[in-house]
Motif scaffolding. Structure first.
Motif, mmCIF file in Angstrom:
data_model
loop_
_atom_site.group_PDB
_atom_site.id
_atom_site.type_symbol
_atom_site.label_atom_id
_atom_site.label_comp_id
_atom_site.label_asym_id
_atom_site.label_seq_id
_atom_site.Cartn_x
_atom_site.Cartn_y
_atom_site.Cartn_z
ATOM 1 N N CYS A 53 17.977 33.712 98.727
ATOM 2 C CA CYS A 53 17.625 32.882 99.320
ATOM 3 C C CYS A 53 16.782 31.753 99.165
ATOM 4 O O CYS A 53 16.483 31.976 97.591
ATOM 5 N N TYR B 240 11.716 34.417 97.791
ATOM 6 C CA TYR B 240 11.978 36.279 98.082
ATOM 7 C C TYR B 240 11.394 36.392 98.354
ATOM 8 O O TYR B 240 9.538 36.213 98.222
ATOM 9 N N CYS B 241 11.548 37.608 99.057
ATOM 10 C CA CYS B 241 10.688 38.038 99.783
ATOM 11 C C CYS B 241 10.300 39.014 98.998
ATOM 12 O O CYS B 241 11.072 40.136 98.310
ATOM 13 N N CYS C 81 12.471 42.839 99.224
ATOM 14 C CA CYS C 81 13.503 42.797 99.930
ATOM 15 C C CYS C 81 13.992 43.519 99.486
ATOM 16 O O CYS C 81 13.916 43.945 98.286
ATOM 17 N N PHE D 48 19.603 40.218 94.139
ATOM 18 C CA PHE D 48 19.515 38.837 93.049
ATOM 19 C C PHE D 48 19.200 38.891 91.644
ATOM 20 O O PHE D 48 18.151 38.117 91.507
ATOM 21 N N GLY E 52 21.267 37.328 101.441
ATOM 22 C CA GLY E 52 20.971 36.485 101.581
ATOM 23 C C GLY E 52 20.564 35.402 102.545
ATOM 24 O O GLY E 52 20.193 36.219 103.197
ATOM 25 N N LYS F 137 15.704 33.073 107.096
ATOM 26 C CA LYS F 137 14.514 32.593 106.912
ATOM 27 C C LYS F 137 13.887 31.271 105.944
ATOM 28 O O LYS F 137 12.675 31.066 105.591
ATOM 29 N N HIS G 89 13.654 35.074 109.977
ATOM 30 C CA HIS G 89 12.815 36.505 109.693
ATOM 31 C C HIS G 89 11.628 35.987 109.328
ATOM 32 O O HIS G 89 11.759 34.867 109.316
ATOM 33 N N ARG H 183 18.596 41.462 108.020
ATOM 34 C CA ARG H 183 17.329 41.196 108.423
ATOM 35 C C ARG H 183 16.524 39.381 108.007
ATOM 36 O O ARG H 183 17.261 39.482 107.015
HETATM 37 S S1 SF4 Z 1 14.350 39.786 103.128
HETATM 38 FE FE1 SF4 Z 1 15.979 38.574 103.722
HETATM 39 S S2 SF4 Z 1 15.239 36.567 104.083
HETATM 40 FE FE2 SF4 Z 1 13.860 37.694 102.574
HETATM 41 S S3 SF4 Z 1 14.485 37.662 100.640
HETATM 42 FE FE3 SF4 Z 1 15.697 39.493 101.285
HETATM 43 S S4 SF4 Z 1 17.553 38.555 102.447
HETATM 44 FE FE4 SF4 Z 1 15.601 37.214 101.396
#
Ligand code: SF4
Ligand SMILES: *Cc1c(COP(=O)(O)O)cnc(C)c1O
Length: 449
Positions: free
Chosen positions: A147, A150-151, A154, A160, A194, A227, A264, A449
């Protein structure tokens, strides 16, 4: 950490050791920087310059919700784990062992997402595709498995941290297409990761082109889960590859299909920057429909006002609220998780303050191995209080749309902690582990998501 930086998306990011230096510089707080260093040894973090410069309120860090969205915090690890990493910092072999042990304890694969729902075609496993609900197939393009940032919550965190075995990655567009030709029930293909928009448009093009070939007219909607509007909106505005990506996405609409961009949005502030608004306008300009989704997470958006403000902002921008998720049982859940009771209250209190057009988000939803379960609320039944639940999607389609009940539990955070309220409700629950019983353990399931 392995990351796949793609040429088309010239995101500048900060990760690994440089995160601690950044926090030291911006917050002038050596302790905070040390905590960042310790926690980022275990969980993956990556922050884009857009987030650093346009979203985080550095005056309020570390308590700022946008800081909490992407930066490490000591409470993400339990104190014993935190201390163990801290003690091993100067000793690389010991550190590796400690980190591997802790990651293993954080339920890296909720719902066995790597082994279930993988379809077969002509006897062979088709990797990089998940087909669980008849109408919607998920595709995980190989080069889209990271991504722009990163959230920190996640649920894909394990992929990751760089173990290639943990990555969902596909066998290429032709394999996907062959599968879809044999499955006329699929109306929607969702590209996910991702974030597929980390890919150069030239990488995504073969997938999109293939879906538009004759024989796949049954795929009427192409969805892109992303995102990028929050983490790197320049992707669709000023990146060298922005115009080419928009042309590619527009080809879906020109072919008479619907293009749904599933964005997102965790917090209303993500929609404020001008460049984000320009990215939204660019997507509308090519005929895309925008839908939003996010989980409710402690420290980030566990506040009805944050949701109501986000929905109101989305309505103005032409984004339809779609799903509100319950945070999954993986990773730093001790830090982000909330009782189901509280998540439902937040949803209800938010919905109550927006007009009907803002009440389109379904939730709160648990994406479980058995299906997507929505918590409709708490009912007072003759036998006591109960959660009212309903499958929005189910592995067994016959269960969809039938209300059922679980015994009310004020602290339960996830489906696996719920028990049937009455004998009638048992049919909706998986067979649970009894001593000496090799029944399937219910757990979270991969979902977009
Ligand atoms: S929640 Fe979605 S946008 Fe956020 S790091 Fe995970 S895969 Fe990426
Ligand atoms: C949520 C989800 C989908 C999409 O469901 P829709 O209700 O069509 O949005 C597809 N596959 C999986 C595995 C999911 O979790």
């Amino acid at each position: 950490m392995t990351t796949v930086e793609e040429l088309g998306s010239a995101t500048r990011t900060v990760s690994g050791r440089r995160l601690a230096a950044l926090v030291r510089e911006r917050c002038q707080d050596a302790n905070l920087a040390h905590e960042v260093e310790v926690v980022s040894r275990v969980l993956p973090f990556k922050v884009s310059h857009h987030v650093i410069d346009h979203l985080v309120d550095w005056q309020s860090a570390p308590d700022d919700p946008l800081y909490r969205l992407v930066f490490p915090h000591r409470d993400m690890l339990d104190p014993g784990h935190f201390g163990a990493v801290e003690r091993a910092l100067g000793d690389p072999p010991a550190l590796r062992a400690v980190v591997a042990g802790i990651r293993g304890e954080l339920n890296p694969h909720p719902g066995d997402q790597l082994t279930r729902n993988i379809p077969h075609h002509e006897g062979a496993e088709l990797s990089g595709v998940q087909h669980k609900y008849a109408q919607t197939a998920l595709v995980f393009p190989r080069h889209g498995q990271t991504c722009h940032a990163y959230c920190s919550y996640c649920f894909r965190w394990a992929q990751f941290v760089g173990d290639p075995q943990l990555r969902m990655a596909d066998d290429g567009p032709q394999h996907v297409i062959r599968y879809l030709r044999a499955h006329p029930e699929v109306t929607d293909v969702l590209f996910t990761g991702g974030d597929p928009l980390v890919m150069h448009s030239a990488r995504l093009k073969p997938y999109v082109d293939a879906l538009l070939e004759p024989g796949l007219e049954h795929v009427t909607t192409v969805r892109i889960g992303t995102k990028a509007l929050s983490f790197h909106p320049a992707r669709l505005v000023t990146d060298p590859d922005a115009a080419e990506m928009l042309r590619l996405l527009e080809s879906v609409v020109r072919a008479g299909r619907s293009l749904a961009v599933m964005v997102h949005v965790s917090h209303p502030r993500e929609l404020r920057p001008d460049v984000t608004r320009r990215a939204v306008a660019a997507l509308h300009g090519i005929g895309a429909q925008l839908w939003s989704q996010a989980p409710v997470v402690r420290h980030v958006n566990d506040d009805p006002r944050a949701w109501a403000d986000a929905w109101r902002a989305q309505l103005v921008l032409g984004i339809h609220p779609y799903y509100v998720f319950v945070e999954r049982d993986t990773g730093a859940r001790r830090y982000f998780g909330l009782p189901l009771r509280r998540v439902h209250e937040i949803y209800r209190d938010a919905v109550a303050t927006v007009s009907g057009l803002g009440r389109t988000a379904r939730g709160p939803v648990m994406s479980t191995a058995e299906g997507k379960v929505v918590v409709d609320g708490v009912a007072e039944l003759p036998g006591g209080p109960a959660f009212v639940l309903r499958f929005l999607q189910a592995r067994v389609p016959d269960l969809v749309g039938r209300p059922f009940h679980a015994r009310f539990d004020p602290t339960a955070q996830w489906w696996s902690e719920l028990v049937p309220f009455s004998p009638y409700d048992r049919a909706f629950f998986p067979v649970r582990d009894e001593p000496g019983d090799e029944g399937e353990r219910p757990a979270a399931q991969a979902g977009p998501r």
